[in-house]
Design an enzyme around this catalytic site. Structure first.
Site, mmCIF file in Angstrom:
data_model
loop_
_atom_site.group_PDB
_atom_site.id
_atom_site.type_symbol
_atom_site.label_atom_id
_atom_site.label_comp_id
_atom_site.label_asym_id
_atom_site.label_seq_id
_atom_site.Cartn_x
_atom_site.Cartn_y
_atom_site.Cartn_z
ATOM 1 N N GLU A 194 16.977 136.470 21.470
ATOM 2 C CA GLU A 194 15.533 136.736 21.412
ATOM 3 C C GLU A 194 15.009 136.979 19.996
ATOM 4 N N TYR A 235 16.278 139.122 17.740
ATOM 5 C CA TYR A 235 16.556 140.454 17.208
ATOM 6 C C TYR A 235 17.689 140.365 16.169
ATOM 7 N N ARG A 243 24.768 139.142 25.057
ATOM 8 C CA ARG A 243 23.593 138.294 25.340
ATOM 9 C C ARG A 243 23.454 137.309 24.184
ATOM 10 N N HIS A 275 11.140 135.771 20.386
ATOM 11 C CA HIS A 275 9.797 136.280 20.681
ATOM 12 C C HIS A 275 8.715 135.523 19.912
ATOM 13 N N GLN A 295 1.427 140.970 34.050
ATOM 14 C CA GLN A 295 0.243 141.804 33.868
ATOM 15 C C GLN A 295 0.524 143.309 33.867
ATOM 16 N N ALA A 338 -6.631 143.911 47.780
ATOM 17 C CA ALA A 338 -6.870 145.348 47.963
ATOM 18 C C ALA A 338 -6.698 145.734 49.429
HETATM 19 P P1 FAD Z 1 -11.122 139.602 47.359
HETATM 20 O O1 FAD Z 1 -9.888 138.931 46.962
HETATM 21 O O2 FAD Z 1 -12.397 139.012 46.882
HETATM 22 O O3 FAD Z 1 -11.129 139.731 48.946
HETATM 23 C C1 FAD Z 1 -12.250 140.179 49.678
HETATM 24 C C2 FAD Z 1 -12.145 139.695 51.114
HETATM 25 O O4 FAD Z 1 -13.135 140.328 51.879
HETATM 26 C C3 FAD Z 1 -12.348 138.217 51.289
HETATM 27 O O5 FAD Z 1 -11.243 137.646 51.966
HETATM 28 C C4 FAD Z 1 -13.639 138.102 52.099
HETATM 29 O O6 FAD Z 1 -13.607 137.017 53.030
HETATM 30 C C5 FAD Z 1 -13.654 139.420 52.831
HETATM 31 N N1 FAD Z 1 -14.981 139.889 53.228
HETATM 32 C C6 FAD Z 1 -16.015 140.223 52.424
HETATM 33 N N2 FAD Z 1 -17.023 140.700 53.151
HETATM 34 C C7 FAD Z 1 -16.640 140.657 54.444
HETATM 35 C C8 FAD Z 1 -17.261 141.036 55.659
HETATM 36 N N3 FAD Z 1 -18.456 141.613 55.697
HETATM 37 N N4 FAD Z 1 -16.582 140.827 56.800
HETATM 38 C C9 FAD Z 1 -15.348 140.300 56.804
HETATM 39 N N5 FAD Z 1 -14.720 139.949 55.672
HETATM 40 C C10 FAD Z 1 -15.350 140.141 54.507
HETATM 41 N N6 FAD Z 1 -6.185 138.354 39.323
HETATM 42 C C11 FAD Z 1 -5.108 138.686 38.648
HETATM 43 O O7 FAD Z 1 -4.780 139.866 38.550
HETATM 44 N N7 FAD Z 1 -4.297 137.745 38.085
HETATM 45 C C12 FAD Z 1 -4.584 136.442 38.153
HETATM 46 O O8 FAD Z 1 -3.837 135.616 37.613
HETATM 47 C C13 FAD Z 1 -5.737 136.049 38.858
HETATM 48 N N8 FAD Z 1 -6.064 134.747 38.942
HETATM 49 C C14 FAD Z 1 -7.186 134.405 39.623
HETATM 50 C C15 FAD Z 1 -7.534 133.059 39.686
HETATM 51 C C16 FAD Z 1 -8.667 132.662 40.372
HETATM 52 C C17 FAD Z 1 -9.030 131.210 40.407
HETATM 53 C C18 FAD Z 1 -9.474 133.631 41.021
HETATM 54 C C19 FAD Z 1 -10.694 133.226 41.776
HETATM 55 C C20 FAD Z 1 -9.152 134.975 40.938
HETATM 56 C C21 FAD Z 1 -8.013 135.358 40.226
HETATM 57 N N9 FAD Z 1 -7.657 136.707 40.095
HETATM 58 C C22 FAD Z 1 -6.528 137.051 39.424
HETATM 59 C C23 FAD Z 1 -8.535 137.779 40.587
HETATM 60 C C24 FAD Z 1 -8.014 138.398 41.868
HETATM 61 O O9 FAD Z 1 -7.758 137.408 42.815
HETATM 62 C C25 FAD Z 1 -9.032 139.420 42.351
HETATM 63 O O10 FAD Z 1 -9.159 140.440 41.397
HETATM 64 C C26 FAD Z 1 -8.617 140.031 43.679
HETATM 65 O O11 FAD Z 1 -8.515 139.022 44.661
HETATM 66 C C27 FAD Z 1 -9.619 141.070 44.152
HETATM 67 O O12 FAD Z 1 -9.168 141.572 45.367
HETATM 68 P P2 FAD Z 1 -10.124 142.217 46.471
HETATM 69 O O13 FAD Z 1 -9.242 142.502 47.606
HETATM 70 O O14 FAD Z 1 -10.891 143.323 45.870
HETATM 71 O O15 FAD Z 1 -11.183 141.102 46.841
HETATM 72 P P1 NAP Z 2 -14.247 137.976 33.313
HETATM 73 O O1 NAP Z 2 -12.901 137.974 32.741
HETATM 74 O O2 NAP Z 2 -15.060 139.215 33.256
HETATM 75 O O3 NAP Z 2 -15.061 136.805 32.578
HETATM 76 C C1 NAP Z 2 -16.383 136.517 32.814
HETATM 77 C C2 NAP Z 2 -16.928 135.600 31.713
HETATM 78 O O4 NAP Z 2 -18.284 135.313 31.966
HETATM 79 C C3 NAP Z 2 -16.842 136.181 30.346
HETATM 80 O O5 NAP Z 2 -16.369 135.163 29.477
HETATM 81 C C4 NAP Z 2 -18.276 136.573 30.011
HETATM 82 O O6 NAP Z 2 -18.302 136.423 28.627
HETATM 83 C C5 NAP Z 2 -19.096 135.596 30.839
HETATM 84 N N1 NAP Z 2 -20.355 136.145 31.342
HETATM 85 C C6 NAP Z 2 -20.557 137.364 31.907
HETATM 86 N N2 NAP Z 2 -21.857 137.488 32.300
HETATM 87 C C7 NAP Z 2 -22.479 136.324 31.988
HETATM 88 C C8 NAP Z 2 -23.820 135.847 32.133
HETATM 89 N N3 NAP Z 2 -24.783 136.587 32.676
HETATM 90 N N4 NAP Z 2 -24.109 134.611 31.665
HETATM 91 C C9 NAP Z 2 -23.160 133.849 31.107
HETATM 92 N N5 NAP Z 2 -21.879 134.249 30.938
HETATM 93 C C10 NAP Z 2 -21.544 135.482 31.367
HETATM 94 O O7 NAP Z 2 -14.216 137.544 34.829
HETATM 95 P P2 NAP Z 2 -13.541 136.314 35.559
HETATM 96 O O8 NAP Z 2 -13.149 135.227 34.629
HETATM 97 O O9 NAP Z 2 -14.540 136.001 36.608
HETATM 98 O O10 NAP Z 2 -12.253 136.917 36.204
HETATM 99 C C11 NAP Z 2 -12.326 137.931 37.217
HETATM 100 C C12 NAP Z 2 -11.128 138.801 37.150
HETATM 101 O O11 NAP Z 2 -9.980 138.106 37.563
HETATM 102 C C13 NAP Z 2 -10.897 139.255 35.732
HETATM 103 O O12 NAP Z 2 -10.796 140.652 35.662
HETATM 104 C C14 NAP Z 2 -9.619 138.634 35.353
HETATM 105 O O13 NAP Z 2 -8.799 139.521 34.614
HETATM 106 C C15 NAP Z 2 -8.950 138.278 36.656
HETATM 107 N N6 NAP Z 2 -8.215 137.058 36.407
HETATM 108 C C16 NAP Z 2 -7.075 137.155 35.716
HETATM 109 C C17 NAP Z 2 -6.385 136.021 35.403
HETATM 110 C C18 NAP Z 2 -5.087 136.103 34.649
HETATM 111 O O14 NAP Z 2 -4.508 135.083 34.363
HETATM 112 N N7 NAP Z 2 -4.598 137.261 34.329
HETATM 113 C C19 NAP Z 2 -6.860 134.802 35.788
HETATM 114 C C20 NAP Z 2 -8.038 134.723 36.488
HETATM 115 C C21 NAP Z 2 -8.721 135.881 36.781
HETATM 116 P P3 NAP Z 2 -19.607 136.347 27.706
HETATM 117 O O15 NAP Z 2 -20.450 137.469 28.210
HETATM 118 O O16 NAP Z 2 -19.107 136.521 26.334
HETATM 119 O O17 NAP Z 2 -20.174 135.000 27.933
HETATM 120 FE FE1 SF4 Z 3 5.714 141.817 36.193
HETATM 121 FE FE2 SF4 Z 3 5.270 142.424 38.753
HETATM 122 FE FE3 SF4 Z 3 3.898 140.436 37.591
HETATM 123 FE FE4 SF4 Z 3 6.517 140.200 38.181
HETATM 124 S S1 SF4 Z 3 4.808 140.430 39.624
HETATM 125 S S2 SF4 Z 3 5.546 139.627 36.274
HETATM 126 S S3 SF4 Z 3 7.248 142.250 37.741
HETATM 127 S S4 SF4 Z 3 3.808 142.597 37.037
#
Ligand code: FAD
Ligand code: NAP
Ligand code: SF4
Length: 672
Positions: free
Chosen positions: A167, A169, A217, A255, A342, A387
């Site tokens: 790595e 080191y 390693r 790294h 993450q 969640a």
């Molecule tokens: P959600 O995942 O939004 O789930 C909410 C659920 O509630 C939905 O299934 C919806 O159908 C249901 N619901 C809402 N209202 C009602 C109602 N009234 N009745 C019945 N059902 C209802 N996060 C990361 O940490 N790492 C990543 O790499 C990552 N990549 C992502 C890539 C993409 C393309 C997207 C879109 C998101 C990504 N995220 C990532 C974000 C992550 O998925 C969200 O932060 C996470 O799903 C939030 O979880 P939640 O349970 O709060 O809500």
């Molecule tokens: P986000 O990370 O908060 O990004 C939102 C983007 O929209 C920012 O670039 C913001 O930057 C822009 N924005 C905000 N308000 C706006 C407005 N009114 N008009 C135009 N641009 C606006 O949110 P997200 O991309 O939707 O992701 C949601 C969550 O999922 C995030 O917390 C993220 O960490 C998670 N996620 C994680 C991964 C991962 O690989 N770890 C991948 C996908 C999602 P400016 O305001 O500068 O334009």
């Molecule tokens: Fe790290 Fe857990 Fe993500 Fe695996 S799932 S890379 S152990 S945070």
């Protein structure tokens, strides 16, 4: 013999001792190594993995002296009074019939402090400190420090040590021309460059005796220019074996390498071919590592003769019962590491304790405990995103009667979109795991029904996990048909044209850019294509194993835009952001910061950057501008005087990710 995984679960005889199976829990820094006060937590963390059946555990790195610190005051075993705290760890592991080795790691020029040392006075590109070049006498002292630290590890009850030689080191720095510019007996040709590492192995063996596990390693593939040639790697393997190594573990990539080696987009078991290549040259058992996360992958690597053991670190953070579940023939019950980094590596780089996105109990074993509930309550959890899934299953595991409701026809919420991004295929595993957990814990699942307040009477408690809705944009032309949301794209309602602007360069904006630039199957499922895209040489023709990258042409021209100044993607994960930026750069994505959106019409997206206006002649604009919490249900419940719990995106949409969603769901369920 285990019927499902006969090779993986077969014992490994090391002559003087026997490992109960072929699973090595690889070394990973958690942040609990650095303070004596955290050792009870470290002991509990390892004890759970030993109880889970792991064959051999390796601790995070401990330095043999101050110059070897990774950062100021990081874990070391350089003084006699440090031995006592380690006994807590070794006895906790032995109580579960486990075996544990201490990793001895000297950070060399990667040390984030002013006392760092190296073979030559050369600063690394990833640390601000220039190391002191070691004198010949100081080299001898370093070797003695390794031997004394190993002897202390033995005193502390460890079954062995792992000497970190990869790595990038200190030991690895000695072995390669890139960082070893010495002209004395410790530099020059390959034999002199490896002398430091070999001498350490020899003196550690001498200090600890023959019945002590000594893992070396070895960097099998440096992935940096002027790294070791293949012949040098083979020569080192021979030499460390002759000097007393019991096992050789694989190290892949420095790294500072610009090739990802453990991120989720790296194909599973991508590098075991190189371990296989070394195997005929040594007679000690050899360990494969990197992106092995499920038992079928591990079994295939071992059954094909690519290695004698597999090393996994993050998969055992994600599920301490990984081995026991494999032994029981229940791989579907494994909480799979999705290789997101993450909560583990990103935390460590931010000086926080490691945990795990899919398992918030990792490194919190003494604090987050899922005790049986004193009274079994009837709970409704609305929303089966991360969640709600975490909350419902932990609550049911504790003995509550849980009904989980979602409007969608499948569980997972936004994970159903994340899993469609090339390189995020591992998200499928989390959905499979939660389905299994729902069945095992007896959660009653009601899908396909929008839930309103009327449907929630008769419960002792209601949890609202309704997630988020995409933020609406309001600049002139926001109602033009060219403007679509990321949901439209990922739910196949719109197939964007050849020229696309993405508004918002957060995690989702980057993901959409990757989705739209790729055509065909994901490179993460095709190791040969992935290696070509990142410039890994399958023939190992030059030192370091690199060739010019050959990315596939982009499927579309993409502009990725953000309003804030600075480089897009600055807020992405510390250990993975650079990978996303490099991927998009290779696909010629134009990334612009400091953008003012003036309007959208048939001509395209009108923007202003640095005071000058331009029109991006695009077919579509995809909005990835963040989200707002979805709280109508919570408001309706409150209006009726029902106090519901809010978690995940429904509670707070800004700074939301799955790590927070799962953590909040689990912690609420532990307290209900
Ligand atoms: P959600 O995942 O939004 O789930 C909410 C659920 O509630 C939905 O299934 C919806 O159908 C249901 N619901 C809402 N209202 C009602 C109602 N009234 N009745 C019945 N059902 C209802 N996060 C990361 O940490 N790492 C990543 O790499 C990552 N990549 C992502 C890539 C993409 C393309 C997207 C879109 C998101 C990504 N995220 C990532 C974000 C992550 O998925 C969200 O932060 C996470 O799903 C939030 O979880 P939640 O349970 O709060 O809500
Ligand atoms: P986000 O990370 O908060 O990004 C939102 C983007 O929209 C920012 O670039 C913001 O930057 C822009 N924005 C905000 N308000 C706006 C407005 N009114 N008009 C135009 N641009 C606006 O949110 P997200 O991309 O939707 O992701 C949601 C969550 O999922 C995030 O917390 C993220 O960490 C998670 N996620 C994680 C991964 C991962 O690989 N770890 C991948 C996908 C999602 P400016 O305001 O500068 O334009
Ligand atoms: Fe790290 Fe857990 Fe993500 Fe695996 S799932 S890379 S152990 S945070």
């Amino acid at each position: 013999m285990n019927a499902t995984y006969p090779t993986l679960l077969a014992p490994l005889d090391l002559g003087f001792t026997r490992l109960r199976n072929r699973v090595l829990m690889g070394s990973m820094h958690t942040g609990l190594e650095d303070r004596a006060a955290d050792f009870p937590k470290l002991a509990a963390y390892f004890a759970e993995r030993a109880e889970g059946g792991v064959g051999l555990i390796v601790t995070g790195g401990f330095s043999p002296n101050v110059s070897g610190w990774v950062k100021p005051l990081s874990g070391s075993l350089s003084l006699p009074w440090q031995v006592g705290r380690h006994r807590q760890v070794t006895s906790a592991v032995h109580a579960h019939d486990g075996k544990i080795c201490l990793q001895l790691l000297h950070a060399g020029r990667y040390g984030y402090h002013p006392f760092s040392v190296a073979p030559s006075k050369l600063k690394s590109p990833i640390t601000p400190f220039t190391p002191r070049g070691l004198s010949a006498r100081a080299i001898e002292r370093q070797i003695r420090d390794f031997a004394s630290a190993a002897a202390r590890a033995r005193d502390a009850g460890y079954d062995g040590v792992e000497i970190m030689g990869s790595e990038g080191y200190l030991l690895n720095e000695f072995t390669v021309p890139r960082t070893n510019k010495r002209k004395d007996a410790w530099g020059g040709d390959a034999a002199r460059r490896m002398r430091f590492a070999v001498e350490i192995v020899r003196q550690v063996r001498e200090a600890c005796g023959p019945d002590f596990i000594l893992i070396y390693r070895l960097s099998l593939l440096d992935l940096v220019e002027d790294g070791n040639a293949w012949a040098d790697v083979v020569a080192q393997a021979h030499a460390v074996e002759a000097a007393g190594a019991t096992l050789i573990n694989s190290g892949i990539g420095w790294h500072e390498a610009r090739v990802p080696t453990i991120a989720t987009s790296v194909p599973r078991a991508a590098f075991t071919g190189i371990t296989h290549r070394l195997k005929p040259h040594v007679s000690v058992p050899i360990i494969a590592s990197n992106r092995i996360n499920m038992p079928d992958v591990a079994e295939a690597v071992l059954a094909a003769g690519h290695a004698d053991m597999v090393s996994m670190a993050r998969p055992l953070l994600a599920d301490p019962q990984w081995v026991n579940k494999a032994r029981a023939g229940r791989p579907e019950a494994i909480n799979t590491c999705i290789a997101c980094n993450q909560a583990c590596l990103d935390h460590v780089f931010e000086n926080k304790h490691a945990s795990c996105l899919v398992n918030p109990r990792a490194c919190a074993e003494t604090e987050l405990i899922y005790r049986p509930a004193a009274v079994s309550k009837r709970l409704a959890v609305v929303g089966a995103g991360p969640a709600g899934l975490a909350c419902a299953t932990v609550a049911a595991e504790r003995g509550h009667q849980v009904v989980l409701l979602d409007a969608a026809t499948a569980i997972g919420g936004q994970f159903n979109m994340a899993k469609r991004i090339p390189g995020k295929e591992e998200f499928h595993e989390s959905l499979r795991y939660f389905s299994q957990r729902i069945a095992e814990t007896g959660v009653e699942l009601r899908l396909g029904q929008w839930v309103d307040a009327d449907a929630l009477s008769g419960f002792d408690a209601v949890v609202v996990a309704t997630g988020v809705t995409p933020r609406q944009l309001d600049f002139p032309g926001h109602d033009h048909p060219k403007l679509v949301s990321y949901l439209d794209v990922l739910q196949d309602r719109v197939v964007p044209g050849k020229r696309v602007a993405i508004i918002g360069a957060g995690g989702i904006g980057f993901d959409i850019a990757e989705y739209l630039t790729h055509a065909g199957p994901s490179p993460s499922l095709n190791p040969a294509q992935w290696m070509a895209e990142w410039g890994v040489d399958p023939d190992y023709a030059t030192g370091g194993g690199l060739v010019p990258p050959r990315p596939e042409p982009p499927a579309r021209q993409i502009w990725l835009l953000q309003r804030s100044a600075g480089k897009p993607g600055a807020r992405l994960g510390k250990t993975t952001g650079w990978i996303h930026r490099a991927t998009l750069k290779a696909k010629s994505v134009k990334m612009l910061g400091g953008v003012n959106y003036l309007g959208l019409d048939d001509a395209g997206l009108h923007i202003e950057v640095d005071g000058s206006e331009q029109v991006l002649e695009v077919d579509h604009v995809v909005s990835c501008a963040g989200q707002e919490p979805r709280r109508e249900l919570h408001a309706a419940l409150l209006a009726r005087g029902v106090q519901a719990h809010l978690i995940g995106g429904a509670k707070l949409a800004s700074e939301l990710d799955a790590k927070r969603a799962i953590d909040e769901g689990s912690r609420l369920a532990a307290a209900l």
